[in-house]
Structures are given as structure tokens and as C-alpha cells.
Design a protein around this motif. Structure first.
Motif, PDB file in Angstrom:
ATOM      1  N   SER A 163       0.593  -1.225   0.079  1.00 40.20           N
ATOM      2  CA  SER A 163       0.101  -0.082  -0.062  1.00 40.20           C
ATOM      3  C   SER A 163       0.809   1.153  -0.034  1.00 40.20           C
ATOM      4  N   ILE A 164       1.914   1.381   0.974  1.00 38.56           N
ATOM      5  CA  ILE A 164       2.923   2.332   0.878  1.00 38.56           C
ATOM      6  C   ILE A 164       3.645   2.674  -0.556  1.00 38.56           C
ATOM      7  N   SER A 165       3.842   1.570  -1.058  1.00 35.74           N
ATOM      8  CA  SER A 165       4.425   1.449  -2.386  1.00 35.74           C
ATOM      9  C   SER A 165       3.606   2.034  -3.435  1.00 35.74           C
ATOM     10  N   ALA A 166       2.271   1.599  -3.674  1.00 39.21           N
ATOM     11  CA  ALA A 166       1.396   2.069  -4.520  1.00 39.21           C
ATOM     12  C   ALA A 166       1.017   3.700  -4.239  1.00 39.21           C
ATOM     13  N   PHE A 167       1.047   3.794  -2.998  1.00 39.83           N
ATOM     14  CA  PHE A 167       0.996   5.419  -2.534  1.00 39.83           C
ATOM     15  C   PHE A 167       1.954   6.437  -3.216  1.00 39.83           C
ATOM     16  N   ARG A 168       3.141   5.797  -2.906  1.00 38.64           N
ATOM     17  CA  ARG A 168       4.290   6.622  -3.281  1.00 38.64           C
ATOM     18  C   ARG A 168       4.314   6.555  -4.735  1.00 38.64           C
ATOM     19  N   TRP A 169       4.297   5.478  -5.564  1.00 38.74           N
ATOM     20  CA  TRP A 169       4.125   5.617  -7.064  1.00 38.74           C
ATOM     21  C   TRP A 169       2.966   6.652  -7.496  1.00 38.74           C
ATOM     22  N   PHE A 170       1.757   6.501  -6.720  1.00 43.61           N
ATOM     23  CA  PHE A 170       0.821   7.853  -7.243  1.00 43.61           C
ATOM     24  C   PHE A 170       1.001   8.861  -6.717  1.00 43.61           C
ATOM     25  N   GLY A 171       1.838   9.028  -5.871  1.00 47.53           N
ATOM     26  CA  GLY A 171       2.368  10.440  -5.618  1.00 47.53           C
ATOM     27  C   GLY A 171       3.259  10.983  -6.822  1.00 47.53           C
ATOM     28  N   ILE A 172       4.307  10.100  -7.298  1.00 45.14           N
ATOM     29  CA  ILE A 172       5.084  10.302  -8.331  1.00 45.14           C
ATOM     30  C   ILE A 172       4.603  10.780  -9.585  1.00 45.14           C
ATOM     31  N   TYR A 173       3.597  10.143  -9.991  1.00 43.29           N
ATOM     32  CA  TYR A 173       2.746  10.153 -11.091  1.00 43.29           C
ATOM     33  C   TYR A 173       1.785  11.283 -11.108  1.00 43.29           C
ATOM     34  N   LEU A 174       1.444  11.591  -9.886  1.00 43.92           N
ATOM     35  CA  LEU A 174       0.593  13.153  -9.802  1.00 43.92           C
ATOM     36  C   LEU A 174       1.540  14.188  -9.902  1.00 43.92           C
ATOM     37  N   GLN A 175       2.829  14.060  -9.294  1.00 45.67           N
ATOM     38  CA  GLN A 175       3.615  15.121  -9.467  1.00 45.67           C
ATOM     39  C   GLN A 175       4.067  15.425 -11.042  1.00 45.67           C
ATOM     40  N   ILE A 176       4.330  14.371 -11.768  1.00 48.38           N
ATOM     41  CA  ILE A 176       4.579  14.407 -13.196  1.00 48.38           C
ATOM     42  C   ILE A 176       3.506  14.794 -13.887  1.00 48.38           C
ATOM     43  N   LEU A 177       2.339  14.488 -13.644  1.00 44.79           N
ATOM     44  CA  LEU A 177       1.052  15.055 -14.452  1.00 44.79           C
ATOM     45  C   LEU A 177       0.885  16.732 -13.993  1.00 44.79           C
ATOM     46  N   PHE A 178       1.080  17.148 -12.906  1.00 41.08           N
ATOM     47  CA  PHE A 178       1.332  18.427 -12.422  1.00 41.08           C
ATOM     48  C   PHE A 178       1.971  19.465 -13.225  1.00 41.08           C
ATOM     49  N   PHE A 179       3.141  18.731 -13.329  1.00 45.04           N
ATOM     50  CA  PHE A 179       4.336  19.504 -14.075  1.00 45.04           C
ATOM     51  C   PHE A 179       3.985  19.477 -15.517  1.00 45.04           C
ATOM     52  N   VAL A 180       3.477  18.495 -16.157  1.00 42.77           N
ATOM     53  CA  VAL A 180       2.934  18.587 -17.577  1.00 42.77           C
ATOM     54  C   VAL A 180       1.843  19.532 -17.719  1.00 42.77           C
ATOM     55  N   VAL A 181       0.985  19.608 -16.815  1.00 45.16           N
ATOM     56  CA  VAL A 181      -0.180  20.626 -17.063  1.00 45.16           C
ATOM     57  C   VAL A 181       0.411  21.849 -16.909  1.00 45.16           C
ATOM     58  N   VAL A 182       1.087  22.381 -15.746  1.00 47.95           N
ATOM     59  CA  VAL A 182       1.703  23.665 -15.625  1.00 47.95           C
ATOM     60  C   VAL A 182       2.442  24.087 -16.813  1.00 47.95           C
ATOM     61  N   THR A 183       3.337  23.166 -17.462  1.00 46.97           N
ATOM     62  CA  THR A 183       4.029  23.391 -18.696  1.00 46.97           C
ATOM     63  C   THR A 183       3.280  23.753 -19.978  1.00 46.97           C
ATOM     64  N   ILE A 184       2.035  23.008 -19.877  1.00 51.07           N
ATOM     65  CA  ILE A 184       1.209  23.255 -21.031  1.00 51.07           C
ATOM     66  C   ILE A 184       0.520  24.717 -20.811  1.00 51.07           C
ATOM     67  N   ILE A 185       0.301  24.818 -19.584  1.00 50.30           N
ATOM     68  CA  ILE A 185      -0.700  26.226 -19.365  1.00 50.30           C
ATOM     69  C   ILE A 185       0.589  27.508 -19.759  1.00 50.30           C
ATOM     70  N   ILE A 186       1.641  27.367 -19.208  1.00 54.65           N
ATOM     71  CA  ILE A 186       2.899  28.304 -19.342  1.00 54.65           C
ATOM     72  C   ILE A 186       3.046  28.289 -21.061  1.00 54.65           C
ATOM     73  N   VAL A 187       2.910  27.252 -21.730  1.00 55.26           N
ATOM     74  CA  VAL A 187       3.159  27.271 -23.170  1.00 55.26           C
ATOM     75  C   VAL A 187       2.051  28.324 -24.009  1.00 55.26           C
ATOM     76  N   LEU A 188       0.967  27.829 -23.526  1.00 51.20           N
ATOM     77  CA  LEU A 188      -0.395  28.538 -23.922  1.00 51.20           C
ATOM     78  C   LEU A 188      -0.576  30.037 -23.539  1.00 51.20           C
ATOM     79  N   ILE A 189      -0.274  30.320 -22.389  1.00 51.64           N
ATOM     80  CA  ILE A 189       0.014  31.754 -22.024  1.00 51.64           C
ATOM     81  C   ILE A 189       1.105  32.608 -22.861  1.00 51.64           C
TER      82      ILE A 189
END
Length: 103
Positions: free
Chosen positions: A72-98
Motif C-alpha cells: 500500500s505504501i509503495s502504491a501510494f508513493r508511485w501514485f504521488g510520483i505520477y501525480l507530480q509528473i502530471l502536475f508539471f506537464v499541466v503547468v508546462t502546457i499552461i505556460i506554453v499556452l499563455i
């Protein structure tokens, strides 16, 4: 890989070599790359020891609850890592659009 001929460090005779770590001499059956082979074995042993010393490594003696918690801890950790990657991708797309709007 292409085959080459090299001189065996053990018997001194020429033998075929494909560039692999575990290639052996045709004449004396000795390893052709003894230094690289021993370093490869040491690297594997070090990686295995590091993996087994980790907190989330599931050992054969672990109980059912402990295994569940580690997974469970390992799955939660990987979920957090993927969530961070998704956040940075979304922020990058917003910056490029702006940055494209004023142009």
C-alpha cells in the motif's frame, strides 16, 4: 555484435570474442574479460543488497499485514510520483499556452 579475435589473458592463444562479459576462451575455457566480469558480478550483488535493505522490500518472513502495508505504501508513493509528473506537464502546457496568447 560482431565477432573479433583477442588474445586470451590466461593461455595467451587467440580466440573469438563477441564482446560479452561472460565470453570464454575456446582453448582454456577462461573468462576473456575478467575485470569487467568481476565488476559486473559485484555491481549486481551491490544492487541486490541495496534493494533488500530497503524499507519497502517484502521479505519471505513478513506477515500478511506487513506485506499489505508495504504494498500500500509503495502504491501510494508511485501514485504521488505520477501525480507530480502530471502536475508539471499541466503547468508546462499552461505556460506554453499563455506565452502563445500575446504573439
Amino acid at each position: 555484435m560482431s565477432q573479433r579475435e583477442i588474445k586470451c589473458p590466461h593461455c595467451g592463444k587467440w580466440t573469438l570474442w563477441e564482446g560479452g562479459l561472460d565470453d570464454r576462451c575456446i582453448n582454456c575455457n577462461g573468462f576473456l574479460e575478467t575485470h569487467q566480469f568481476s565488476r559486473g558480478v559485484e555491481r549486481k550483488a551491490r544492487q541486490e543488497a541495496l534493494k533488500e535493505s530497503g524499507f519497502l522490500y517484502i521479505r519471505p518472513g513478513d506477515g500478511l499485514v506487513k506485506r499489505f502495508l508495504k504494498r500500500s505504501i509503495s502504491a501510494f508513493r508511485w501514485f504521488g510520483i505520477y501525480l507530480q509528473i502530471l502536475f508539471f506537464v499541466v503547468v508546462t502546457i499552461i505556460i506554453v499556452l499563455i506565452s502563445l496568447i500575446p504573439g
